[in-house]
Enzyme design. Structure first.
Site, PDB file in Angstrom:
ATOM      1  N   LYS A  47       2.880  -6.964  -4.644  1.00 27.73           N
ATOM      2  CA  LYS A  47       2.275  -8.300  -4.602  1.00 27.73           C
ATOM      3  C   LYS A  47       2.111  -8.673  -3.135  1.00 27.73           C
ATOM      4  CE  LYS A  47       1.784 -12.895  -4.985  1.00 27.73           C
ATOM      5  NZ  LYS A  47       1.678 -13.834  -3.848  1.00 27.73           N
ATOM      6  N   ASP A 106       8.838   0.497   8.304  1.00 21.46           N
ATOM      7  CA  ASP A 106       7.810   0.996   9.226  1.00 21.46           C
ATOM      8  C   ASP A 106       8.287   1.022  10.670  1.00 21.46           C
ATOM      9  OD1 ASP A 106       6.179   1.302   7.089  1.00 21.46           O
ATOM     10  OD2 ASP A 106       4.616  -0.062   7.742  1.00 21.46           O
ATOM     11  N   SER A 154       6.245  -9.530  -2.894  1.00 17.45           N
ATOM     12  CA  SER A 154       5.768 -10.502  -1.917  1.00 17.45           C
ATOM     13  C   SER A 154       6.626 -10.506  -0.652  1.00 17.45           C
ATOM     14  CB  SER A 154       5.712 -11.886  -2.574  1.00 17.45           C
ATOM     15  OG  SER A 154       5.038 -12.809  -1.773  1.00 17.45           O
TER      16      SER A 154
END
Length: 772
Positions: free
Chosen positions: A620, A606, A595
């Protein structure tokens, strides 16, 4: 002229690391030699990125013989590679043992356990797919499928649960095992909640079988104590009645929650889906033998059959596509169920409602659920980062409630309660055999009230402590080791000035805690930082984005969207701030990072801000929102629906969430370093052992400095230690199981943790100027 030439030869010899040449040095030789060093370095660091640590070590060692400036780098890499080889050897040893254990169990006629050790071997195999395709493994899987079905049919729920779980490990893409597991898990939960004594006999049998299996596979050289089959002592003093757990649940709450789910779920759903799931939930109650003690009317076969007939009729209608108005269908079915129930088996309304809700929301996803009135307070504790209590970490050990560590500056710490103490009674009631949940509810309470804990010290002294409950702030940010006198030393490598921060979960105070930790490291000259997000289950989205923003100057942190026609929330963008931490970073993740952990690690990866080390994260990536149910005049709900409303997307546009049968999910590490379960337990134990506060204040006295091993840890930053492997990551102040040792530290913490060691190596190389 000869002297000049001799000087040039010496200079070249120094430049090339003392190489001696038998012939004259030509001008072209030096560039060729330098090029060879550069080539070796390039190949070495390429191999490092690909996880080929042995090749990296070989190439850099060779380059270091030509360029002395690489000696330190070579030493770091060789040290890590030696450790990696030890771990790989241990992994193969564990694989071989697991395979051997399969055959030991089969020879001992404990066939249902063979798949357990096969699944263990599968997870340790270098080539999992090839291992699964081996003929003998394929035959074992087929045999286990039949045994699991037989156990299910004969109501041996725990046996079926174990085998379905192991089959799921062996065949993670097979949805059948997940469905079977869901059904049998529900039956076990029903017995655990409503008739725990009925479940206990099954648990005792399963425990005895498990102990016999452990005896079969035990290594003769293992001198540890044999397992005992004696069940833990049961203490009814703190027994929780299901009536208290379900108190306040009503049918109108269910209807309101179903309407919220229909309107706000992340994808379009209809009431028919929710109805079918809810009916299956009620069906499980009626068809699970053993619940008759809680609901006596289930013993009346005529009444049970009458209710079952109406239930089956409702299921038939729910599956009939000709019935178009699913809202009316849901309302009618609920009315029929309630009326028939009242006339027949007479399940209490709160049971009928809660089990229907459990079945209905299970059809959506594992994260959508009801937070009923009795759960609200505990739920708030897990997200707020503070609650009222005495400030201790506890665990169960041989049915005794043991203090693992007091929290700094807490009431328990100031009273003198220490690690290793046993809580023998709470408010005069015997605590032997108490569950952790029972302990939580009885030790915590309203701020300003008192609780009396009877404490037995390791020396045998028994004393009552009357402790005033206070607001306990559970710190979610932890450093490398405790400083003497309190606080954290954040430097895992004080020479290279590499900091370490472990974030346990994301609460409303996490961002401020992180700011404080980062500012302190910067003030002490930090040059790089390791952020450890392993075992972090997530938490508040705002905490995640605030923390990610601390390390980013620009770019999208995360975006959310649903697969239905709803307004799209704007992506959350990073903002440049003068106090941001802009030094090199490594983020550690593993399969238990979920999460909010994936939001932070995914954004930093990224946006090329940090190197991710470890194993692929949990996956998740769903957003849950709380919908108040049965609001009071202030708008606060007496209960809540926790509903998945959208999914998280990384800056690259990829969804974090692991969908059914998906092959990509979560955050992939830049540098993959796997750990076996045994290695994980050893690393967890070593980390927890460092974090224990071993000496508390004298009772009612001034708080002295915490006597910790901080000085030793700082002097040998790579030698922080732990003890024997334990089990799982933990939470604080009696909220979760905490397995930890209170023995003196014996094991090098970095030597116990290859992922942490790999992250440290990466930053050392980056700070040394290596282009990674």
């Amino acid at each position: 002229m000869k002297q000049l030439m001799s000087g040039r030869i010496a200079a070249v010899a120094v430049l090339l690391g003392g190489f001696v040449f038998s012939g004259p040095i030509r001008a072209a030789d030096q560039p060729e030699q330098v090029a060879t060093v550069e080539q070796l370095k390039t190949e070495a660091f390429k191999a490092l990125k690909e996880g080929q640590f042995d090749r990296t070590s070989q190439l850099i060692s060779k380059a270091a013989t030509m360029d002395p400036s690489l000696t330190q780098i070579s030493s770091w890499i060789k040290q890590f590679d030696d450790q990696r080889v030890d771990f790989a050897t241990e992994r193969h040893k564990q694989f071989d043992k697991a395979v051997a254990d399969v055959h030991k169990v089969l020879d001992g006629h404990k066939d249902s356990y063979a798949i357990t050790f096969a699944a263990r071997a599968y997870l340790l195999a270098d080539d999992k797919e090839a291992f699964r395709k081996e003929d003998w493994i394929d035959a074992l899987v087929k045999k286990t499928v039949k045994m699991a079905a037989d156990a299910d049919e004969h109501q041996e729920w725990l046996t079926a649960l174990r085998m379905y779980s192991d089959l799921g490990s062996m065949e993670p893409a097979n949805p059948e095992w997940k469905d079977k597991l869901k059904t049998v898990t529900r039956r076990i939960r029903l017995l655990a909640v409503y008739t725990p004594d009925e479940l206990k006999a099954t648990q005792d049998k399963e425990s005895k079988d498990r102990d016999e299996v452990e005896a079969l596979v035990k290594d003769p050289s293992d001198k540890t104590k044999d397992p005992t089959t004696k069940p833990a002592e049961i203490n009814d003093s703190f027994k929780t009645d299901w009536k208290d757990t379900l108190k306040g649940i009503r049918m109108d709450m269910l209807k309101e929650a179903l309407a919220d789910a229909r309107s706000n779920y992340w994808r379009d759903i209809n009431y028919r889906t929710l109805l079918l799931g809810g009916l299956k939930g009620i069906q499980a109650v009626v068809t699970t033998p053993g619940l008759e003690d809680a609901f006596p009317e289930l013993k009346d076969n005529d009444k049970k059959q009458q209710f079952t007939q109406v239930l089956n009729d409702c299921l038939t209608q729910a599956n009939d596509p000709a019935v178009e108005n699913d809202a009316v269908l849901l309302s009618t079915s609920l009315s029929k169920l309630k009326d028939t129930n009242d006339e027949t088996i007479q399940l209490p309304e709160e049971v009928l409602v809660s089990e229907f809700a459990d079945g209905a929301f299970a059809e959506l996803d594992p994260f959508t659920s009801m937070i009923w009135p009795s759960d609200v307070e505990e739920f708030n504790k897990s997200t707020q980062g503070e609650f009222s209590g005495v400030g201790i970490q506890i665990q169960l050990e041989d049915a005794a409630l043991k203090v693992v560590s007091p929290l700094e500056d807490s009431p328990a710490y100031k009273q003198g309660i220490k690690a290793g103490d046993i809580i023998t009674a709470i408010n005069g009631k015997n605590a032997k055999g108490i569950t952790l949940n029972q302990a939580v509810k009885n030790i915590t309470g309203v701020e300003g009230t008192y609780v009396t804990l009877t404490i037995k010290s390791p020396s045998g002294v028994v004393k009552d402590y009357r402790i005033r409950r206070e607001k306990i702030k559970v710190a979610s940010v932890k450093g490398w080791t405790h400083k003497a006198g309190g606080g954290w030393d954040y430097f895992v490598d004080p020479v290279q000035k590499i900091g370490y921060v472990r974030l346990t979960n994301f609460t409303k105070t996490s961002a401020a805690e992180m700011d404080q930790a980062v500012d302190e490291m910067k003030s002490e000259g930090a040059k790089a930082m390791i952020l450890d997000l392993r075992y972090n289950p997530g938490g508040l989205l705002t905490a995640a984005t605030d923390i990610a923003d601390k390390f980013l100057k620009e770019g999208t942190i995360v975006s959310t969207k649903a697969d239905r026609d709803t307004p799209v929330a704007p992506p959350i963008e990073a903002k440049d701030s003068p106090d941001d931490f802009d030094m090199p970073m490594v983020v550690l993740v593993n399969q238990f990072s979920a999460s909010a952990s994936e939001i932070v690690s995914g954004a930093l990866k990224d946006l090329h801000r940090a190197t991710i080390v470890g194993e692929r994260s949990f996956g998740k990536g769903s957003v849950q929102m709380l919908f108040p149910i049965d609001r009071d005049p202030s708008g606060k709900g007496k209960s809540y629906l926790k509903l998945t409303t959208s999914h998280y997307y990384l800056p690259s546009g990829r969804c974090i969430h692991r969908e059914e049968n998906s092959t990509t999910w979560g955050v992939e590490p830049d540098l993959a370093v796997e750990m076996t379960p045994e290695q994980m337990r050893a690393a967890i134990d070593a980390r927890q052992d460092v974090e224990v506060l071993r000496d508390a204040a004298p009772a009612e006295g001034d708080q002295p400095k915490v006597e910790e091993k901080a000085d030793k840890a700082k002097d040998a930053s790579n030698d922080s230690a732990g003890d024997k492997p334990t089990t799982a990551p933990v939470n604080t102040d009696a909220t979760h199981v905490l397995q930890a040792t209170t023995k003196p530290a014996k094991k090098d913490l970095l030597a116990s943790d290859p992922q942490l060691s790999a992250g440290l190596l990466w930053l050392r190389l980056e700070l040394a100027g290596v282009n990674l």
